[in-house]
Design a protein around this motif. Structure first.
Motif, PDB file in Angstrom:
ATOM      1  N   VAL A 152      38.837  38.803  38.894  1.00  0.00           N
ATOM      2  CA  VAL A 152      39.222  39.798  38.179  1.00  0.00           C
ATOM      3  C   VAL A 152      37.879  38.980  36.869  1.00  0.00           C
ATOM      4  O   VAL A 152      37.335  38.037  36.991  1.00  0.00           O
ATOM      5  N   GLY A 153      37.464  39.309  35.548  1.00  0.00           N
ATOM      6  CA  GLY A 153      36.360  39.633  35.189  1.00  0.00           C
ATOM      7  C   GLY A 153      36.647  38.255  33.606  1.00  0.00           C
ATOM      8  O   GLY A 153      38.445  39.252  33.470  1.00  0.00           O
ATOM      9  N   ASP A 154      36.182  37.440  32.935  1.00  0.00           N
ATOM     10  CA  ASP A 154      37.082  37.293  31.458  1.00  0.00           C
ATOM     11  C   ASP A 154      37.458  38.041  30.961  1.00  0.00           C
ATOM     12  O   ASP A 154      38.262  38.038  29.790  1.00  0.00           O
ATOM     13  N   GLY A 155      35.618  38.202  30.403  1.00  0.00           N
ATOM     14  CA  GLY A 155      36.127  39.311  29.683  1.00  0.00           C
ATOM     15  C   GLY A 155      36.992  40.745  29.700  1.00  0.00           C
ATOM     16  O   GLY A 155      37.777  40.901  28.966  1.00  0.00           O
ATOM     17  N   GLU A 156      36.818  40.927  30.935  1.00  0.00           N
ATOM     18  CA  GLU A 156      37.866  42.231  31.226  1.00  0.00           C
ATOM     19  C   GLU A 156      39.460  41.488  30.690  1.00  0.00           C
ATOM     20  O   GLU A 156      39.650  42.410  30.890  1.00  0.00           O
ATOM     21  N   SER A 157      39.292  40.668  30.893  1.00  0.00           N
ATOM     22  CA  SER A 157      41.513  39.930  30.074  1.00  0.00           C
ATOM     23  C   SER A 157      40.918  39.971  28.753  1.00  0.00           C
ATOM     24  O   SER A 157      42.473  40.095  28.742  1.00  0.00           O
ATOM     25  N   GLN A 158      40.498  40.477  28.164  1.00  0.00           N
ATOM     26  CA  GLN A 158      40.696  41.374  27.286  1.00  0.00           C
ATOM     27  C   GLN A 158      41.369  42.581  26.922  1.00  0.00           C
ATOM     28  O   GLN A 158      41.938  42.952  26.196  1.00  0.00           O
ATOM     29  N   GLU A 159      41.604  42.941  28.406  1.00  0.00           N
ATOM     30  CA  GLU A 159      42.263  44.746  28.197  1.00  0.00           C
ATOM     31  C   GLU A 159      43.465  44.324  27.926  1.00  0.00           C
ATOM     32  O   GLU A 159      44.016  43.336  29.388  1.00  0.00           O
ATOM     33  N   GLY A 160      44.728  44.377  27.467  1.00  0.00           N
ATOM     34  CA  GLY A 160      45.598  44.365  27.646  1.00  0.00           C
ATOM     35  C   GLY A 160      46.403  44.812  28.688  1.00  0.00           C
ATOM     36  O   GLY A 160      47.492  44.090  28.982  1.00  0.00           O
ATOM     37  N   ILE A 180      41.710  35.659  40.569  1.00  0.00           N
ATOM     38  CA  ILE A 180      40.694  35.230  41.271  1.00  0.00           C
ATOM     39  C   ILE A 180      39.354  35.394  39.693  1.00  0.00           C
ATOM     40  O   ILE A 180      39.352  36.217  39.488  1.00  0.00           O
ATOM     41  N   VAL A 181      39.800  34.950  38.428  1.00  0.00           N
ATOM     42  CA  VAL A 181      39.258  34.810  37.458  1.00  0.00           C
ATOM     43  C   VAL A 181      37.721  34.339  37.431  1.00  0.00           C
ATOM     44  O   VAL A 181      37.261  32.841  37.222  1.00  0.00           O
ATOM     45  N   ASP A 182      36.240  35.103  37.078  1.00  0.00           N
ATOM     46  CA  ASP A 182      35.359  34.830  37.198  1.00  0.00           C
ATOM     47  C   ASP A 182      34.809  34.382  35.556  1.00  0.00           C
ATOM     48  O   ASP A 182      34.467  34.670  35.095  1.00  0.00           O
ATOM     49  N   ARG A 234      53.957  29.577  49.065  1.00  0.00           N
ATOM     50  CA  ARG A 234      53.897  30.659  48.587  1.00  0.00           C
ATOM     51  C   ARG A 234      55.613  30.570  48.109  1.00  0.00           C
ATOM     52  O   ARG A 234      56.701  31.067  48.567  1.00  0.00           O
ATOM     53  N   GLY A 235      55.335  30.394  46.679  1.00  0.00           N
ATOM     54  CA  GLY A 235      56.747  29.386  46.168  1.00  0.00           C
ATOM     55  C   GLY A 235      56.769  30.900  45.166  1.00  0.00           C
ATOM     56  O   GLY A 235      58.028  30.556  44.300  1.00  0.00           O
ATOM     57  N   GLY A 236      57.054  31.770  45.592  1.00  0.00           N
ATOM     58  CA  GLY A 236      57.248  33.144  44.784  1.00  0.00           C
ATOM     59  C   GLY A 236      56.707  33.731  43.289  1.00  0.00           C
ATOM     60  O   GLY A 236      57.042  33.757  42.791  1.00  0.00           O
ATOM     61  N   LYS A 237      55.354  32.888  43.282  1.00  0.00           N
ATOM     62  CA  LYS A 237      55.010  32.608  42.029  1.00  0.00           C
ATOM     63  C   LYS A 237      53.217  33.644  42.426  1.00  0.00           C
ATOM     64  O   LYS A 237      52.273  32.997  43.712  1.00  0.00           O
ATOM     65  N   PRO A 238      52.844  34.129  41.734  1.00  0.00           N
ATOM     66  CA  PRO A 238      51.083  34.839  42.231  1.00  0.00           C
ATOM     67  C   PRO A 238      49.833  33.808  41.697  1.00  0.00           C
ATOM     68  O   PRO A 238      50.852  33.025  41.143  1.00  0.00           O
ATOM     69  N   HIS A 239      49.567  33.903  42.566  1.00  0.00           N
ATOM     70  CA  HIS A 239      48.189  32.521  42.588  1.00  0.00           C
ATOM     71  C   HIS A 239      47.604  33.212  41.134  1.00  0.00           C
ATOM     72  O   HIS A 239      46.790  34.376  41.510  1.00  0.00           O
ATOM     73  N   CYS A 240      46.646  31.874  40.602  1.00  0.00           N
ATOM     74  CA  CYS A 240      45.452  32.362  39.519  1.00  0.00           C
ATOM     75  C   CYS A 240      44.866  31.133  40.290  1.00  0.00           C
ATOM     76  O   CYS A 240      44.665  30.197  39.899  1.00  0.00           O
ATOM     77  N   ILE A 241      42.840  31.395  40.531  1.00  0.00           N
ATOM     78  CA  ILE A 241      41.940  30.645  40.771  1.00  0.00           C
ATOM     79  C   ILE A 241      41.929  30.879  39.401  1.00  0.00           C
ATOM     80  O   ILE A 241      40.232  32.062  39.601  1.00  0.00           O
ATOM     81  N   VAL A 242      41.478  29.992  38.293  1.00  0.00           N
ATOM     82  CA  VAL A 242      40.261  29.809  37.469  1.00  0.00           C
ATOM     83  C   VAL A 242      39.235  29.599  37.225  1.00  0.00           C
ATOM     84  O   VAL A 242      39.538  28.785  37.564  1.00  0.00           O
ATOM     85  N   ALA A 243      38.345  30.634  37.998  1.00  0.00           N
ATOM     86  CA  ALA A 243      37.096  29.820  38.763  1.00  0.00           C
ATOM     87  C   ALA A 243      35.807  29.838  37.513  1.00  0.00           C
ATOM     88  O   ALA A 243      35.349  30.711  37.066  1.00  0.00           O
TER      89      ALA A 243
END
Lengths: 281, 313
Positions: A152-160, A180-182, A234-243
């Motif tokens: 996912v793009g960082d700018g893209e995460s302006q989308e609701g 993964i957030v670029d 795998r603790g039941g949470k989705p992973h997010c890697i802010v790169a």
């Protein structure tokens, strides 16, 4: 000691692959005389680790049911994806020269019906993550082992819709989803800070209920460690890697420059860029 | 006036989706918090493993469904017509129609039928908006039995994106449960030689009444249920041009880009007869009884009859 040397060899190999990706990206955009180099280059190291180490895929059998899925939610940086697919052997290398040309499998934005290895068509920002959530949910319901990676793009995460998708991933405990957030800080018109400040994206994903890691998106060891953590936990949470990344990374005159979001290099710029990458500057 | 012997088409959806889910465990429902109104409750209870509720987030629901479809599922994204056709329109275009995935968009409360809810909830543009998108099939069934059959057809062996419009209120039975329906094939309710009436959805029952009155006056009426507005049954329209002297289209949809437009596109190309379109006069509705909303747009049995008389003069 021997193990350390081994690890270094893997890192070195991945760094070499990342260089190959960067060269291929620029070659295809230069040939097409259009495309998006900045965000393709910022994602190159992440994509190198994904396609040359982490993803369980079979280039000769792109529809293998148990394969890991990859969703390029920021679809405009498809040159980096196409480069990965070509270098992994999904299609011959010379196909990269057909980017954005009539009849090509390499459309201006990824087309799953034309290009082997593309798991979903993307290009309209904010939508890819929802499809990744659907894939991860299907894996859970069918008790399949594959995982879903979404860039996912960082700018893209302006989308609701990004946040609608995240809340759904949390609700359904999709720990087989790795977002993964670029985080390169630039978008089409200007810096994200000027266009629409994002705040701390890691804090946001955490508040929604994701397991968040923050890394240097150009450090192959850090990228590998983050993927390793997501694989093991795998603790039941989705992973997010802010790169944290640099837009245009690897080509000095493109780095941090908004204008290289969607501008192709001319012949001279292309030559200089390839030299820089090969020189390892 | 007789009490209506009938049921809402949304009830047919609720039943048909259960039958589909039973037969094929890859059939999913993706709800957007209006499952109660859209009659997915039985499905949710019966097949919790095939059920997803994304909450009030239609765009995400559509994208999620596309992801499911790439993994072999047949998701029915379920909401109201106004949201299913417009709130998530670009998601339908990008993630469903462009990759031609096997996602169905099943919407209740089409047309003016959520009458007292007012204009915000009356989906009067849905069929037109969706028929503009490549790869999309668009269906508006006219009664309980045809809705049941068409949902089953869409979910069983018809690959690709389908938009299905259901409505809120009870509509009279036109068919029996033994009648068969094919997507893309108009149902001929009566053959005739003077005038053709083409309709679909809730309005078809009014066309049946209009036909009866015209027949009483000695006029021979060909009446078609064009339940599939796209791909439209071109042959049925061509037959109508050949067999009768004019075509009247009647719809609970904006007059622009709905059934009347779809029929006119064919007639304009081949010529041979006139078309009169009866539909919503390019204006929003309001909170009012359904009958009043139709009257304000001249969608009445009287107007159908008068239009036919005028065309045959």
């Amino acid at each position: 000691m021997i193990q350390n040397e081994k690890k270094d060899a893997v890192v070195q190999k991945l760094e070499t692959q990342a260089k190959e990706l960067r060269k291929t990206i620029l070659t295809m955009i230069h040939e097409a005389k259009s495309g998006h180099p900045g965000g393709s280059l910022s994602a190159a190291d992440i994509m190198a680790v994904l396609y040359f180490e982490e993803l369980q895929v079979r280039p000769q059998d792109p529809h293998w049911e148990e394969r890991d899925r990859f969703v390029l939610s920021k679809g405009h940086v498809c040159p980096v994806l196409y480069s990965c697919l070509a270098l992994r052997g999904y299609f011959p290398m010379d196909v990269v020269k057909t980017l954005r040309k009539e009849g090509s499998m390499l459309q201006g934005h990824p087309d799953m019906k034309r290009c082997p290895g593309v798991d979903i068509s993307t290009g309209s920002l904010g939508q890819g993550l929802s499809t990744a959530v659907g894939m991860a949910l299907a894996a859970k319901r069918d008790e399949r082992k594959y995982r879903v990676f979404c860039l996912v793009g960082d700018g893209e995460s302006q989308e609701g819709q990004i946040w609608e998708a995240v809340q759904t991933a949390v609700k359904y405990q999709l720990d087989n989803l790795i977002i993964i957030v670029d985080n390169n800080g630039l978008q089409n018109d200007n810096t994200c800070e000027v266009v629409m400040p994002l705040g701390d994206l890691g804090v946001k994903f955490e508040a929604f209920g994701c397991s968040v890691q923050r890394i240097d998106g150009h450090s192959i060891p850090e990228i590998r460690t983050a993927f390793g953590f997501a694989r093991e936990h795998r603790g039941g949470k989705p992973h997010c890697i802010v790169a944290k990344t640099v837009k245009g990374k690897g080509v000095s005159f493109m780095e941090h420059v908004v204008a290289w979001h969607g501008t192709p290099p001319n012949d001279e710029q292309y030559g200089t860029a390839i030299q820089e990458i090969e020189g390892g500057v | 006036m007789d009490t209506i012997q009938g049921l809402p088409t949304r009830d047919a959806y609720g039943k048909a989706i259960v039958a589909l889910g039973e037969k094929n465990r890859n059939v999913y429902v993706v709800d957007c918090d209006i499952g109660k109104s859209c009659k997915t409750g039985e499905f949710m209870q019966t097949f919790p493993q095939q059920y997803v509720n994304v909450g009030i987030a239609e765009q995400n629901g559509c994208g999620l469904a596309a992801g499911l479809a790439t993994c072999g599922k047949i998701p029915f994204v379920t909401t109201y017509a106004v949201f299913g056709s417009m709130r998530m329109l670009e998601q339908i275009r990008q993630e469903v129609c462009y990759p031609n995935l096997n996602v169905k968009i099943a919407c209740s409360h089409g047309g003016f039928t959520p009458a007292n809810d007012g204009a915000s909830h009356q989906g009067i543009e849905d069929l037109g908006v969706l028929r503009t998108i490549p790869n999309m099939t668009v269906i508006a069934p006219a009664d309980y039995h045809s809705a049941y059959a068409l949902v089953k057809a869409a979910g069983a062996d018809y690959y690709g994106p389908v938009y299905l419009r259901f409505t809120r209120d009870a509509v009279p039975f036109i068919y029996s449960e033994d009648d068969t329906f094919e997507i893309g094939k108009a149902k001929v309710l009566s053959e005739g030689s003077d005038i053709t009436i083409i309709s679909n959805g809730d309005i078809l029952s009014r066309c049946v009444a209009a036909k009866d009155r015209l027949v009483e006056s000695g006029i021979s009426v060909r009446l078609l249920d064009m339940h599939t507005i796209k791909p439209i049954d071109r042959e049925a329209v061509l037959d109508s041009i050949a067999k009768t002297r004019g075509i009247i289209t009647v719809e609970d949809h904006n007059i622009i880009n709905g059934l009347g437009s779809a029929v006119s596109e064919i007639v304009a190309e081949v010529g041979g007869c006139r078309v009169s379109r009866i539909g919503i006069q390019d204006q929003f509705g309001e909170s009012a009884p359904y009958e009043r909303l139709l009257e304000k747009n001249f969608i009445t049995v009287d107007n159908i009859v008068e239009t036919a008389m005028r065309m045959l003069k």
